[in-house]
Design a protein around this motif. Structure first.
Motif, PDB file in Angstrom:
ATOM      1  N   LEU A 115       0.833  -1.206   0.000  1.00 26.57           N
ATOM      2  CA  LEU A 115       0.000   0.000   0.000  1.00 26.57           C
ATOM      3  C   LEU A 115       0.867   1.255   0.000  1.00 26.57           C
ATOM      4  CD1 LEU A 115      -2.834  -1.035   2.490  1.00 26.57           C
ATOM      5  CD2 LEU A 115      -3.122  -0.499   0.056  1.00 26.57           C
ATOM      6  N   ALA A 116       1.954   1.217   0.756  1.00 24.19           N
ATOM      7  CA  ALA A 116       2.864   2.363   0.794  1.00 24.19           C
ATOM      8  C   ALA A 116       3.494   2.605  -0.571  1.00 24.19           C
ATOM      9  CB  ALA A 116       3.940   2.148   1.857  1.00 24.19           C
ATOM     10  N   LYS A 117       3.846   1.525  -1.281  1.00 26.29           N
ATOM     11  CA  LYS A 117       4.422   1.677  -2.613  1.00 26.29           C
ATOM     12  C   LYS A 117       3.444   2.348  -3.573  1.00 26.29           C
ATOM     13  CE  LYS A 117       7.522  -2.333  -2.566  1.00 26.29           C
ATOM     14  NZ  LYS A 117       7.770  -3.659  -3.173  1.00 26.29           N
ATOM     15  N   GLN A 118       2.166   2.116  -3.353  1.00 29.75           N
ATOM     16  CA  GLN A 118       1.148   2.710  -4.225  1.00 29.75           C
ATOM     17  C   GLN A 118       0.680   4.072  -3.725  1.00 29.75           C
ATOM     18  OE1 GLN A 118       0.628   1.347  -7.205  1.00 29.75           O
ATOM     19  NE2 GLN A 118       2.214  -0.066  -6.465  1.00 29.75           N
ATOM     20  N   GLY A 119       1.398   4.615  -2.716  1.00 27.88           N
ATOM     21  CA  GLY A 119       1.161   5.990  -2.303  1.00 27.88           C
ATOM     22  C   GLY A 119       0.279   6.170  -1.086  1.00 27.88           C
ATOM     23  N   PHE A 120      -0.287   5.115  -0.516  1.00 29.28           N
ATOM     24  CA  PHE A 120      -1.164   5.266   0.645  1.00 29.28           C
ATOM     25  C   PHE A 120      -0.350   5.630   1.887  1.00 29.28           C
ATOM     26  CE2 PHE A 120      -3.956   2.975  -2.160  1.00 29.28           C
ATOM     27  CZ  PHE A 120      -5.213   3.491  -1.858  1.00 29.28           C
ATOM     28  N   ASN A 121      -0.973   6.377   2.779  1.00 31.38           N
ATOM     29  CA  ASN A 121      -0.335   6.826   4.018  1.00 31.38           C
ATOM     30  C   ASN A 121      -0.618   5.804   5.109  1.00 31.38           C
ATOM     31  OD1 ASN A 121       0.730   8.228   6.165  1.00 31.38           O
ATOM     32  ND2 ASN A 121      -0.969   9.675   6.311  1.00 31.38           N
ATOM     33  N   VAL A 122       0.206   4.758   5.153  1.00 24.21           N
ATOM     34  CA  VAL A 122       0.027   3.707   6.156  1.00 24.21           C
ATOM     35  C   VAL A 122       0.566   4.211   7.497  1.00 24.21           C
ATOM     36  CG1 VAL A 122       0.491   1.318   6.780  1.00 24.21           C
ATOM     37  CG2 VAL A 122       0.272   1.955   4.364  1.00 24.21           C
ATOM     38  N   VAL A 123      -0.290   4.214   8.508  1.00 23.61           N
ATOM     39  CA  VAL A 123       0.104   4.773   9.808  1.00 23.61           C
ATOM     40  C   VAL A 123       0.308   3.708  10.868  1.00 23.61           C
ATOM     41  CG1 VAL A 123      -1.014   6.985   9.347  1.00 23.61           C
ATOM     42  CG2 VAL A 123      -2.327   5.147  10.455  1.00 23.61           C
ATOM     43  N   GLY A 124      -0.182   2.492  10.631  1.00 22.71           N
ATOM     44  CA  GLY A 124      -0.029   1.471  11.658  1.00 22.71           C
ATOM     45  C   GLY A 124      -0.319   0.080  11.141  1.00 22.71           C
ATOM     46  N   VAL A 125       0.206  -0.907  11.871  1.00 21.96           N
ATOM     47  CA  VAL A 125      -0.070  -2.319  11.585  1.00 21.96           C
ATOM     48  C   VAL A 125      -0.433  -2.997  12.898  1.00 21.96           C
ATOM     49  CG1 VAL A 125       1.436  -2.456   9.562  1.00 21.96           C
ATOM     50  CG2 VAL A 125       2.376  -2.903  11.834  1.00 21.96           C
ATOM     51  N   GLY A 126      -1.004  -4.168  12.797  1.00 22.99           N
ATOM     52  CA  GLY A 126      -1.391  -4.912  13.989  1.00 22.99           C
ATOM     53  C   GLY A 126      -2.107  -6.184  13.598  1.00 22.99           C
ATOM     54  N   ASN A 127      -2.833  -6.751  14.535  1.00 22.43           N
ATOM     55  CA  ASN A 127      -3.560  -7.996  14.302  1.00 22.43           C
ATOM     56  C   ASN A 127      -5.030  -7.817  14.656  1.00 22.43           C
ATOM     57  OD1 ASN A 127      -1.220  -9.607  13.576  1.00 22.43           O
ATOM     58  ND2 ASN A 127      -0.656  -9.501  15.753  1.00 22.43           N
ATOM     59  N   TYR A 128      -5.830  -8.698  14.133  1.00 24.03           N
ATOM     60  CA  TYR A 128      -7.244  -8.763  14.496  1.00 24.03           C
ATOM     61  C   TYR A 128      -7.559 -10.215  14.819  1.00 24.03           C
ATOM     62  CZ  TYR A 128     -12.307  -8.981  14.143  1.00 24.03           C
ATOM     63  OH  TYR A 128     -13.635  -9.211  14.415  1.00 24.03           O
ATOM     64  N   GLN A 129      -8.034 -10.453  16.031  1.00 25.66           N
ATOM     65  CA  GLN A 129      -8.306 -11.809  16.488  1.00 25.66           C
ATOM     66  C   GLN A 129      -9.784 -12.108  16.388  1.00 25.66           C
ATOM     67  OE1 GLN A 129      -5.829 -14.114  17.791  1.00 25.66           O
ATOM     68  NE2 GLN A 129      -7.550 -15.473  17.340  1.00 25.66           N
ATOM     69  N   ALA A 130     -10.159 -13.044  15.509  1.00 28.59           N
ATOM     70  CA  ALA A 130     -11.559 -13.450  15.410  1.00 28.59           C
ATOM     71  C   ALA A 130     -11.962 -14.200  16.667  1.00 28.59           C
ATOM     72  CB  ALA A 130     -11.758 -14.331  14.181  1.00 28.59           C
ATOM     73  N   ALA A 131     -13.250 -14.229  16.943  1.00 33.13           N
ATOM     74  CA  ALA A 131     -13.768 -14.835  18.170  1.00 33.13           C
ATOM     75  C   ALA A 131     -13.395 -16.306  18.280  1.00 33.13           C
ATOM     76  CB  ALA A 131     -15.287 -14.673  18.229  1.00 33.13           C
ATOM     77  N   ASP A 132     -13.390 -17.014  17.164  1.00 30.74           N
ATOM     78  CA  ASP A 132     -13.073 -18.445  17.205  1.00 30.74           C
ATOM     79  C   ASP A 132     -11.592 -18.729  17.001  1.00 30.74           C
ATOM     80  OD1 ASP A 132     -12.811 -17.785  14.572  1.00 30.74           O
ATOM     81  OD2 ASP A 132     -14.259 -19.250  13.794  1.00 30.74           O
ATOM     82  N   GLY A 133     -10.797 -17.679  16.849  1.00 30.79           N
ATOM     83  CA  GLY A 133      -9.360 -17.847  16.688  1.00 30.79           C
ATOM     84  C   GLY A 133      -8.929 -18.253  15.297  1.00 30.79           C
ATOM     85  N   ALA A 134      -9.887 -18.447  14.392  1.00 32.42           N
ATOM     86  CA  ALA A 134      -9.554 -18.852  13.022  1.00 32.42           C
ATOM     87  C   ALA A 134      -9.307 -17.616  12.157  1.00 32.42           C
ATOM     88  CB  ALA A 134     -10.687 -19.693  12.435  1.00 32.42           C
ATOM     89  N   SER A 135      -8.812 -17.847  10.950  1.00 30.67           N
ATOM     90  CA  SER A 135      -8.596 -16.750  10.012  1.00 30.67           C
ATOM     91  C   SER A 135      -9.926 -16.162   9.567  1.00 30.67           C
ATOM     92  CB  SER A 135      -7.823 -17.247   8.781  1.00 30.67           C
ATOM     93  OG  SER A 135      -6.504 -17.600   9.103  1.00 30.67           O
ATOM     94  N   LEU A 136      -9.937 -14.858   9.401  1.00 34.87           N
ATOM     95  CA  LEU A 136     -11.113 -14.185   8.859  1.00 34.87           C
ATOM     96  C   LEU A 136     -11.272 -14.614   7.408  1.00 34.87           C
ATOM     97  CD1 LEU A 136     -13.119 -11.931   9.896  1.00 34.87           C
ATOM     98  CD2 LEU A 136     -11.691 -10.319   8.639  1.00 34.87           C
ATOM     99  N   PRO A 137     -12.415 -15.151   7.000  1.00 36.04           N
ATOM    100  CA  PRO A 137     -12.531 -15.668   5.629  1.00 36.04           C
ATOM    101  C   PRO A 137     -12.449 -14.589   4.556  1.00 36.04           C
ATOM    102  CG  PRO A 137     -14.645 -15.766   6.755  1.00 36.04           C
ATOM    103  CD  PRO A 137     -13.632 -15.400   7.788  1.00 36.04           C
ATOM    104  N   ALA A 138     -12.987 -13.399   4.829  1.00 32.10           N
ATOM    105  CA  ALA A 138     -13.002 -12.323   3.833  1.00 32.10           C
ATOM    106  C   ALA A 138     -12.444 -11.043   4.424  1.00 32.10           C
ATOM    107  CB  ALA A 138     -14.424 -12.089   3.327  1.00 32.10           C
ATOM    108  N   SER A 139     -11.679 -10.301   3.635  1.00 39.58           N
ATOM    109  CA  SER A 139     -11.110  -9.033   4.088  1.00 39.58           C
ATOM    110  C   SER A 139     -12.212  -8.010   4.354  1.00 39.58           C
ATOM    111  CB  SER A 139     -10.140  -8.491   3.042  1.00 39.58           C
ATOM    112  OG  SER A 139      -9.096  -9.407   2.804  1.00 39.58           O
ATOM    113  N   GLU A 140     -11.917  -7.087   5.244  1.00 41.24           N
ATOM    114  CA  GLU A 140     -12.890  -6.062   5.620  1.00 41.24           C
ATOM    115  C   GLU A 140     -12.228  -4.689   5.645  1.00 41.24           C
ATOM    116  OE1 GLU A 140     -14.344  -7.222   9.440  1.00 41.24           O
ATOM    117  OE2 GLU A 140     -15.385  -9.024   8.707  1.00 41.24           O
ATOM    118  N   ILE A 141     -13.036  -3.654   5.411  1.00 38.96           N
ATOM    119  CA  ILE A 141     -12.581  -2.271   5.541  1.00 38.96           C
ATOM    120  C   ILE A 141     -13.552  -1.552   6.470  1.00 38.96           C
ATOM    121  CG2 ILE A 141     -12.345  -0.061   4.329  1.00 38.96           C
ATOM    122  CD1 ILE A 141     -11.186  -1.556   1.974  1.00 38.96           C
ATOM    123  N   HIS A 142     -13.008  -0.850   7.460  1.00 36.44           N
ATOM    124  CA  HIS A 142     -13.829  -0.178   8.464  1.00 36.44           C
ATOM    125  C   HIS A 142     -13.410   1.278   8.615  1.00 36.44           C
ATOM    126  CE1 HIS A 142     -15.551  -4.003   9.986  1.00 36.44           C
ATOM    127  NE2 HIS A 142     -14.345  -4.499   9.732  1.00 36.44           N
TER     128      HIS A 142
END
Length: 543
Positions: free
Chosen positions: A424-451
């Motif tokens: 994203l940074a290479k394409q010019g976006f202003n990335v300000v942070g990274v981290g993790n998101y833990q689903a309730a069941d601990g499994a991988s989120l099946p589909a990406s989300e934007i909030h």
């Protein structure tokens, strides 16, 4: 290539000079481009005489003309139905034995100029190859991929240097159908041994770009197409008197018929003599062919147009799926016409001398991979524009550098957030942070989300820009999620530095799910941009 190909595209700082230029060679201290007359080497040797080497053709013009030959469809396909029946068809699907990339909705056509001396009108350009045509006596020194966007409103023609050393995958021998093992060799050797099927498989394996169709043209086809257009006007900085190509031309403008144009595209001893300079010269020539083949002068003259279509259709070989698909032909014709004014982009793959052999080249990485990623990620039709009175009308239309992004890894794959943030940074976006998101069941989120935050008045507008930059395209939603282990992002790329731009803008969250494929590549390295010309800008260029 994995689904997330762009994660493998590393950053590169490249010199502003075009690859292969004298300035670039001086600056980098690299050797000059490989010489045009190659030493004898296996099946590619010149047979002991310089004549055969001089006969090799980079038939840019003949290939390109076939991409616009269907312009007649714009004025009424039924009038020219009989002419289209002259197209020679060849099916090769059963000979492609390697896994094929997914179809993205774009139209990718492999354009090949064959130097076979078999067939009427070709033998006089090399009797030896004419006699050995059935034993593999054909080569392609012209390999181009024509990429037309899913919306058929943008086109890029990518030229593959003929002496690129690449990994040729397993292929069927075109004559015996026996399987040949993988090998490292020049890219045009794929065509010599395995024909168009092996060339398609080689390009697909190297780039992960799905080749939808192919078009082949030989010497006679090239001349017929140029003559049917009434010749092509070129402009030379200095005169030409070249015995090898039998071409004599004065400085300034000249109108070339088919025979002289063939000599022009074969011309070797002109300028600095480099193959890269010749490719650029031929790209300019190609742009003039595109302009003339889609001009109103041709399209409104029924006699000329009919003659052109008959000559072009009778000069090419295509896969049956393209030759018999009216809509695909119309798509190509429409794109060619529409893009004449806006500009077709003609790009040579960025390259470097091969460390193992200075007479060969290798593709410059990660720049070439960035080019492939831009083609692969060109997958979607644009959303329909809302009416002026629609409630969805954006309050703001931010640029990528104004969009602040926090990237969260919603999968169980470590490091995914950092990889996506870098792209994203290479394409010019202003990335300000990274981290993790833990689903309730601990499994991988099946589909990406934007909030985006519920209280952010313009949050949806900023989120929409981010949504359009990733594949697949998540639908933004109001209400942010809680990040685990959030950290500031420090950019190590040439993109926008973390924290720059986007003053007062809301922070948009991208939660990467298992379905995430890539960031769409729209900003290309300098080496790609510097090796690209636009057809619309070449009208009065002298080479």
């Amino acid at each position: 290539m994995s689904d997330y190909r762009s994660a493998s595209v590393q950053d590169a700082r490249v010199a502003p000079s075009a690859p292969g230029s004298r300035m670039a060679r001086r600056a980098a201290g690299s050797p000059p481009p490989p010489p045009d007359d190659r030493p004898t080497r296996g099946h590619r040797g010149d047979g002991g005489g310089g004549g055969q080497g001089k006969m090799r053709v980079l038939a840019w013009v003949s290939i390109a003309a076939t991409t616009v030959m269907v312009a007649g469809a714009l004025t009424g396909y039924t009038v020219y139905r009989d002419a289209f029946g002259n197209i020679t068809q060849k099916s090769v699907k059963e000979d492609i034995i390697n896994p094929r990339p997914r179809d993205t909705g774009a139209l990718n056509v492999l354009l090949v100029g064959s130097d076979t001396r078999a067939g009427k009108g070709n033998a006089k350009y090399g009797q030896q190859l004419a006699r050995t045509a059935d034993a593999g006596g054909k080569r392609t020194d012209t390999i181009i991929v024509m990429h037309i966007s899913p919306n058929r409103d943008k086109a890029r023609l990518i030229s593959f240097p003929r002496d690129s050393m690449v990994q040729i995958p397993k292929c069927k021998n075109e004559t015996t159908k026996a399987e040949m093992p993988p090998r490292r060799d020049m890219i045009n050797s794929a065509y010599n041994s395995g024909g168009i099927a092996c060339t398609i498989s080689t390009i697909e394996t190297l780039t992960q770009i799905r080749i939808n169709h192919f078009v082949e043209v030989d010497f006679s086809g090239f001349k017929n197409i140029v003559d049917a257009l009434g010749g092509i006007e070129i402009c030379l900085k200095s005169g030409v008197n070249d015995r090898a190509s039998h071409l004599v031309l004065p400085p300034g403008k000249s109108l070339l018929n088919g025979e002289k144009a063939l000599g022009y595209v074969r011309l070797r001893h002109y300028g600095d003599g480099s193959d890269i300079q010749r490719i650029k010269r031929q790209q300019i020539f190609l742009s003039k062919v595109i302009a003339k083949a889609t001009s109103s002068e041709l399209l409104t003259d029924i006699g000329k147009l009919t003659g052109f279509i008959k000559a072009a259709a009778g000069s090419v070989t295509m896969d049956p799926e393209l030759a018999n698909d009216t809509q695909q032909l119309i798509d190509i014709a429409t794109s060619a016409k529409e893009l004449t004014a806006g500009g077709v982009q003609l790009t040579t793959i960025p390259w470097l001398p091969d460390p193992q052999d200075p007479n060969r080249v290798i593709w410059k990485e990660p720049d070439a991979s960035a080019l492939w990623a831009s083609i692969i990620s060109d997958t979607e039709l644009p959303d329909p524009a809302p009416s002026a009175s629609a409630s969805t009308k954006p309050k703001v239309t931010p640029k990528p550098e104004q969009v602040k992004v926090q990237v969260l890894n919603g999968t169980t794959t470590p490091g995914k957030a950092r990889l996506v943030a870098d792209e994203l940074a290479k394409q010019g976006f202003n990335v300000v942070g990274v981290g993790n998101y833990q689903a309730a069941d601990g499994a991988s989120l099946p589909a990406s989300e934007i909030h985006y935050a519920k209280g952010a008045a313009t949050g949806a507008d900023y989120a929409a820009v981010l949504s359009g930059a990733v594949l697949p395209k998540p639908a933004p939603s109001a209400g942010k999620v809680t990040a685990t282990n959030p950290q500031p992002y420090t950019s190590g790329t040439t993109g926008t530095a973390a924290g720059a731009g986007g003053k007062g803008a809301p922070v948009i969250q991208l939660v990467v799910g298992s379905d995430f494929k890539s960031v769409k590549v729209t900003k290309l390295p300098d080496s790609v941009n510097n090796s690209t010309i636009t057809a619309a800008d070449q009208k009065n260029v002298c080479t």
